[in-house]
Design a protein around this motif. Structure first.
Motif, mmCIF file in Angstrom:
data_model
loop_
_atom_site.group_PDB
_atom_site.id
_atom_site.type_symbol
_atom_site.label_atom_id
_atom_site.label_comp_id
_atom_site.label_asym_id
_atom_site.label_seq_id
_atom_site.Cartn_x
_atom_site.Cartn_y
_atom_site.Cartn_z
ATOM 1 N N UNK A 210 73.358 35.449 32.419
ATOM 2 C CA UNK A 210 74.489 34.543 32.600
ATOM 3 C C UNK A 210 74.238 33.784 33.893
ATOM 4 N N UNK A 211 74.296 32.441 33.868
ATOM 5 C CA UNK A 211 74.013 31.686 35.098
ATOM 6 C C UNK A 211 74.853 32.183 36.278
ATOM 7 N N UNK A 212 74.231 32.265 37.439
ATOM 8 C CA UNK A 212 74.918 32.712 38.645
ATOM 9 C C UNK A 212 75.958 31.674 39.042
ATOM 10 N N UNK A 213 77.183 32.132 39.280
ATOM 11 C CA UNK A 213 78.282 31.249 39.664
ATOM 12 C C UNK A 213 78.807 31.654 41.031
ATOM 13 N N UNK A 214 79.131 30.637 41.849
ATOM 14 C CA UNK A 214 79.650 30.877 43.195
ATOM 15 C C UNK A 214 80.823 31.847 43.123
ATOM 16 N N UNK A 215 80.810 32.821 44.022
ATOM 17 C CA UNK A 215 81.860 33.833 44.051
ATOM 18 C C UNK A 215 81.498 35.088 43.275
ATOM 19 N N UNK A 216 80.435 35.021 42.475
ATOM 20 C CA UNK A 216 80.000 36.181 41.704
ATOM 21 C C UNK A 216 79.092 37.086 42.525
ATOM 22 N N UNK A 217 78.451 38.009 41.853
ATOM 23 C CA UNK A 217 77.545 38.945 42.514
ATOM 24 C C UNK A 217 76.395 39.279 41.574
ATOM 25 N N UNK A 218 75.232 39.551 42.158
ATOM 26 C CA UNK A 218 74.039 39.884 41.381
ATOM 27 C C UNK A 218 73.473 41.214 41.897
ATOM 28 N N UNK A 219 73.440 42.252 41.031
ATOM 29 C CA UNK A 219 72.867 43.526 41.455
ATOM 30 C C UNK A 219 71.338 43.442 41.470
ATOM 31 N N UNK A 220 70.734 44.031 42.489
ATOM 32 C CA UNK A 220 69.271 44.084 42.555
ATOM 33 C C UNK A 220 68.834 45.477 42.999
ATOM 34 N N UNK A 221 67.621 45.836 42.607
ATOM 35 C CA UNK A 221 66.977 47.042 43.109
ATOM 36 C C UNK A 221 65.670 46.597 43.756
ATOM 37 N N UNK A 222 65.556 46.851 45.059
ATOM 38 C CA UNK A 222 64.338 46.539 45.794
ATOM 39 C C UNK A 222 63.484 47.801 45.832
ATOM 40 N N UNK A 223 62.195 47.668 45.497
ATOM 41 C CA UNK A 223 61.289 48.813 45.504
ATOM 42 C C UNK A 223 60.241 48.591 46.592
ATOM 43 N N UNK B 181 69.449 49.979 46.076
ATOM 44 C CA UNK B 181 70.280 49.094 45.254
ATOM 45 C C UNK B 181 71.185 48.293 46.173
ATOM 46 N N UNK B 182 71.260 46.989 45.937
ATOM 47 C CA UNK B 182 72.140 46.096 46.682
ATOM 48 C C UNK B 182 72.865 45.195 45.700
ATOM 49 N N UNK B 183 73.988 44.652 46.135
ATOM 50 C CA UNK B 183 74.700 43.646 45.349
ATOM 51 C C UNK B 183 74.728 42.378 46.185
ATOM 52 N N UNK B 184 74.054 41.337 45.701
ATOM 53 C CA UNK B 184 73.929 40.078 46.428
ATOM 54 C C UNK B 184 75.054 39.122 46.032
ATOM 55 N N UNK B 185 75.800 38.596 47.003
ATOM 56 C CA UNK B 185 76.840 37.613 46.670
ATOM 57 C C UNK B 185 76.212 36.287 46.232
ATOM 58 N N UNK B 186 76.917 35.573 45.358
ATOM 59 C CA UNK B 186 76.462 34.268 44.899
ATOM 60 C C UNK B 186 77.187 33.206 45.725
ATOM 61 N N UNK B 187 76.388 32.372 46.424
ATOM 62 C CA UNK B 187 76.944 31.288 47.238
ATOM 63 C C UNK B 187 76.718 29.965 46.525
ATOM 64 N N UNK B 188 77.219 28.897 47.090
ATOM 65 C CA UNK B 188 77.072 27.568 46.526
ATOM 66 C C UNK B 188 75.598 27.235 46.255
ATOM 67 N N UNK B 189 75.352 26.380 45.289
ATOM 68 C CA UNK B 189 73.986 25.929 45.010
ATOM 69 C C UNK B 189 73.386 25.217 46.217
ATOM 70 N N UNK B 190 74.231 24.691 47.088
ATOM 71 C CA UNK B 190 73.767 24.010 48.302
ATOM 72 C C UNK B 190 73.396 25.020 49.381
ATOM 73 N N UNK B 191 73.754 26.274 49.197
ATOM 74 C CA UNK B 191 73.438 27.305 50.165
ATOM 75 C C UNK B 191 74.520 27.536 51.192
ATOM 76 N N UNK B 192 75.672 26.883 51.086
ATOM 77 C CA UNK B 192 76.752 27.074 52.061
ATOM 78 C C UNK B 192 77.760 28.057 51.523
#
Length: 177
Positions: free
Chosen positions: A145-158, A166-177
């Motif tokens: 599902x496309x990432x939308x501002x205000x959402x979150x993306x779970x990741x696992x860094x190895x 495991x971290x949950x990364x917040x989704x910010x504006x496409x402009x990066x602000x």
């Protein structure tokens, strides 16, 4: 998928990343007023993901919202190794994407080139490594599902030595602000 379609997808991904990231090319006064075309380091959002894994301090984790029709998403993070031994970020996975690759963008003359870093990213002892727009970054492919501002993306860094986090990364504006 034939080579033409793959080339178009790669070119689209590189173009979108360039348009939504800080430009490494020479900046003109016209570019300063264009959204997403600012120079200099981009500050991580105040609610960025953080974590600690052994000697590794992880901070500034976030992803950018995806533009309509954008086939891939970009993720960014800073890793500081306070230990006496080097480590390596070997892979990233996410339930939000079919595949996450570690990528690097570099200027080759006047052309920005992107390539996958297949052997992982070294985190030297006592050093800080930043995955940021238009440099090394996480490339989310086959996004469910496309990432939308205000959402979150779970990741696992190895990591090669420290293991996984495991971290949950917040989704910010496409402009990066």
């Amino acid at each position: 998928m034939n080579r033409y379609h793959v080339a178009v997808l790669l070119l689209s991904a590189a173009t979108v990343s360039l348009l939504t990231g800080s430009a490494l090319a020479q900046q003109s006064s016209d570019m300063k007023s264009m959204p997403g075309m600012h120079m200099g380091p981009e500050a991580a959002p105040s609610d960025s993901a953080t974590g600690k894994l052994g000697d590794l301090d992880i901070s500034g984790g976030y992803v950018r919202a995806m533009l309509p029709g954008q086939p891939v998403g970009g993720g960014y993070i800073t890793i500081h190794n306070s230990g006496k031994a080097a480590d390596k970020l070997t892979s990233v996975t996410s339930s939000a994407a079919g595949k996450v690759e570690l990528h690097e963008m570099k200027m080759d003359g006047e052309i920005m080139k992107m390539r996958e870093i297949k052997d992982g990213i070294a985190i030297p002892a006592g050093a800080t490594v930043t995955l940021a727009p238009n440099t090394m970054h996480m490339m989310f492919k086959q996004v469910k599902t496309p990432f939308k501002k205000g959402g979150a993306v779970p990741v696992m860094l190895m990591f090669e030595k420290a293991g996984m986090i495991d971290l949950t990364l917040p989704v910010v504006s496409a402009k990066g602000n």
